[in-house]
Design a protein around this motif. Structure first.
Motif, PDB file in Angstrom:
ATOM      1  N   UNK A 187      37.973  47.826  43.692  1.00 21.13           N
ATOM      2  CA  UNK A 187      39.404  48.033  43.915  1.00 21.13           C
ATOM      3  C   UNK A 187      39.859  49.333  43.278  1.00 21.13           C
ATOM      4  N   UNK A 188      40.851  49.245  42.383  1.00 19.04           N
ATOM      5  CA  UNK A 188      41.361  50.460  41.742  1.00 19.04           C
ATOM      6  C   UNK A 188      40.512  50.894  40.555  1.00 19.04           C
ATOM      7  N   UNK A 189      39.367  50.218  40.311  1.00 16.75           N
ATOM      8  CA  UNK A 189      38.468  50.690  39.261  1.00 16.75           C
ATOM      9  C   UNK A 189      38.016  49.645  38.257  1.00 16.75           C
ATOM     10  N   UNK A 190      37.757  48.433  38.724  1.00 19.89           N
ATOM     11  CA  UNK A 190      37.250  47.385  37.822  1.00 19.89           C
ATOM     12  C   UNK A 190      35.827  47.725  37.377  1.00 19.89           C
ATOM     13  N   UNK A 191      35.479  47.329  36.149  1.00 24.89           N
ATOM     14  CA  UNK A 191      34.103  47.521  35.692  1.00 24.89           C
ATOM     15  C   UNK A 191      33.233  46.344  36.152  1.00 24.89           C
ATOM     16  N   UNK A 192      31.943  46.423  35.837  1.00 22.77           N
ATOM     17  CA  UNK A 192      30.983  45.443  36.367  1.00 22.77           C
ATOM     18  C   UNK A 192      31.332  44.006  36.018  1.00 22.77           C
ATOM     19  N   UNK A 193      31.699  43.741  34.765  1.00 22.60           N
ATOM     20  CA  UNK A 193      32.007  42.357  34.385  1.00 22.60           C
ATOM     21  C   UNK A 193      33.272  41.873  35.090  1.00 22.60           C
ATOM     22  N   UNK A 194      34.257  42.751  35.250  1.00 22.24           N
ATOM     23  CA  UNK A 194      35.493  42.375  35.950  1.00 22.24           C
ATOM     24  C   UNK A 194      35.233  42.120  37.436  1.00 22.24           C
ATOM     25  N   UNK A 195      34.298  42.894  38.011  1.00 18.36           N
ATOM     26  CA  UNK A 195      33.947  42.657  39.421  1.00 18.36           C
ATOM     27  C   UNK A 195      33.315  41.270  39.578  1.00 18.36           C
ATOM     28  N   UNK A 196      32.474  40.882  38.620  1.00 20.71           N
ATOM     29  CA  UNK A 196      31.844  39.546  38.652  1.00 20.71           C
ATOM     30  C   UNK A 196      32.910  38.446  38.665  1.00 20.71           C
ATOM     31  N   UNK A 197      33.927  38.610  37.818  1.00 24.45           N
ATOM     32  CA  UNK A 197      35.022  37.629  37.770  1.00 24.45           C
ATOM     33  C   UNK A 197      35.750  37.596  39.119  1.00 24.45           C
ATOM     34  N   UNK A 198      36.027  38.779  39.645  1.00 26.74           N
ATOM     35  CA  UNK A 198      36.712  38.885  40.941  1.00 26.74           C
ATOM     36  C   UNK A 198      35.887  38.197  42.036  1.00 26.74           C
ATOM     37  N   UNK A 199      34.566  38.425  42.013  1.00 29.81           N
ATOM     38  CA  UNK A 199      33.694  37.794  43.008  1.00 29.81           C
ATOM     39  C   UNK A 199      33.746  36.272  42.907  1.00 29.81           C
ATOM     40  N   UNK A 200      33.725  35.771  41.682  1.00 26.80           N
ATOM     41  CA  UNK A 200      33.744  34.321  41.465  1.00 26.80           C
ATOM     42  C   UNK A 200      35.062  33.711  41.962  1.00 26.80           C
ATOM     43  N   UNK A 201      36.182  34.344  41.595  1.00 28.52           N
ATOM     44  CA  UNK A 201      37.495  33.833  41.998  1.00 28.52           C
ATOM     45  C   UNK A 201      37.630  33.843  43.515  1.00 28.52           C
ATOM     46  N   UNK A 202      37.232  34.945  44.132  1.00 31.63           N
ATOM     47  CA  UNK A 202      37.395  35.050  45.581  1.00 31.63           C
ATOM     48  C   UNK A 202      36.421  34.144  46.333  1.00 31.63           C
ATOM     49  N   UNK A 203      35.262  33.883  45.741  1.00 34.59           N
ATOM     50  CA  UNK A 203      34.336  32.909  46.348  1.00 34.59           C
ATOM     51  C   UNK A 203      34.980  31.528  46.366  1.00 34.59           C
ATOM     52  N   UNK A 204      35.649  31.169  45.272  1.00 31.42           N
ATOM     53  CA  UNK A 204      36.350  29.875  45.196  1.00 31.42           C
ATOM     54  C   UNK A 204      37.477  29.798  46.228  1.00 31.42           C
ATOM     55  N   UNK A 205      38.217  30.900  46.355  1.00 31.10           N
ATOM     56  CA  UNK A 205      39.303  30.951  47.345  1.00 31.10           C
ATOM     57  C   UNK A 205      38.728  30.763  48.749  1.00 31.10           C
TER      58      UNK A 205
END
Length: 347
Positions: free
Chosen positions: A201-219
């Protein structure tokens, strides 16, 4: 409602032969202008003429907020940045303002659904559906009525632009959290696993991308939309829905549509699922650095004009690629042929 668009393929054998012959007999080796030749041919076919022109080219930038962004789990910037950037557009301080001014492209800013009141503000088109979407972690982003209203509004704004003499249009967007919506739509339409659709997105780091992936997978697992419209209603944003309607209407009106980055291409995925022929009218400006964008192109089997490592949105890819499209039309219309120049041809 969304079935009302009538989009014809740009197939015309005799015109294609005329255009190709015109291109081939210019004072150059066959194919020597590469992609410019492909673009010239496509625009000629879209406009049904061997002398196409780019008239009052316009970029519409749609801004909208996303319910999930308020939780700050998937986005680096707070939601207020959407409204702040809209003011920046209106004050002509953003990248898109700079590039549109540079290339004489008309720019229109649309409030599709920002979580802020722009009432009594000039320099913006008031088209707000609501103050941001719902959080799709809990419920669909919008109601069916809101989604169809947004599609219709995008179509209406394109019609207005067309009626003022515009035949070439690009779309941009602004909305904190909208790469998340685009990733969900991408996964739905391409069947690519959600984790591969999620980027920084606007510049998330690797660990933040992992969180984003997990949340969006749940969605993604929570909802099970059964149609393109339902997918847009569930995962989309008001700005994405308006762009979807805008793309469909522009194709129906036989306009040349210049597609920007990851978010706009996610709207195109929706439009394409509704009407396959829409792709005939699209020129792809650039490849975004957002990781899913290249995979979207592979799915659509399309190649962009440029890759400058940009990932800004706002329609900046369209504006920066625009002079290439101008060059394609210019050579077709004004370059000498072997016959007119008295140069010996390659026959």
């Amino acid at each position: 409602m969304h079935m009302e668009f009538t989009i014809k393929p740009i197939f015309n054998n005799s015109l294609e032969a005329i255009l190709q012959n015109k291109i081939n007999t210019k004072t150059k080796p066959i194919g020597a202008l590469g992609v410019l030749e492909t673009v010239a041919l496509q625009i000629g076919m879209i406009q049904n003429t061997d002398q196409p022109s780019l008239n009052q080219s316009t970029i519409l930038v749609f801004a909208g907020d996303h319910g999930i962004a308020q939780k700050r789990e998937v986005n680096l910037y707070p939601q207020e940045v959407t409204a702040q950037m809209v003011y920046n557009f209106m004050n002509e301080g953003a990248a898109i303002n700079v590039f549109c001014k540079q290339h004489q492209i008309a720019l229109k800013i649309v409030d599709a659904g920002v979580n802020h009141d722009f009432e009594n503000t000039s320099g913006i088109i008031h088209a707000k559906i609501d103050y941001g979407t719902q959080n799709y972690q809990e419920k669909p982003a919008m109601t069916t009525e809101q989604c169809t209203e947004a599609i219709q509004k995008g179509a209406d704004l394109v019609t207005e632009t067309f009626n003022k003499g515009c035949n070439t249009i690009g779309f941009g967007e602004m909305g904190i959290g909208n790469t998340s919506a685009a990733s969900l739509l991408m996964s739905y339409f391409t069947k690519i696993p959600i984790a591969e659709c999620v980027g920084s997105g606007t510049g998330l780091d690797t660990s933040a991308i992992k969180i984003k992936q997990k949340i969006l997978s749940e969605v993604f697992q929570k909802h099970n939309p059964s149609s393109p419209l339902e997918a847009l209603t569930t995962f989309g944003g008001f700005e994405i829905a308006m762009i979807t309607g805008g793309i469909l209407k522009a194709a129906e009106l036989k306009m040349t549509v210049i597609i920007d980055g990851f978010i706009v291409t996610s709207a195109l995925l929706v439009a394409h699922a509704m009407h396959q022929n829409v792709l005939d009218y699209c020129i792809f400006a650039h490849t975004s650095e957002e990781q899913g964008h290249q995979k979207m192109y592979e799915f659509l089997d399309k190649k962009p004009l440029i890759n400058l490592g940009m990932r800004l949105g706002e329609g900046t890819g369209v504006a920066v690629a625009y002079p290439i499209i101008e060059s394609a039309v210019a050579f077709l219309n004004t370059m000498a042929s072997f016959e007119s120049a008295g140069v010996s041809g390659n026959d």
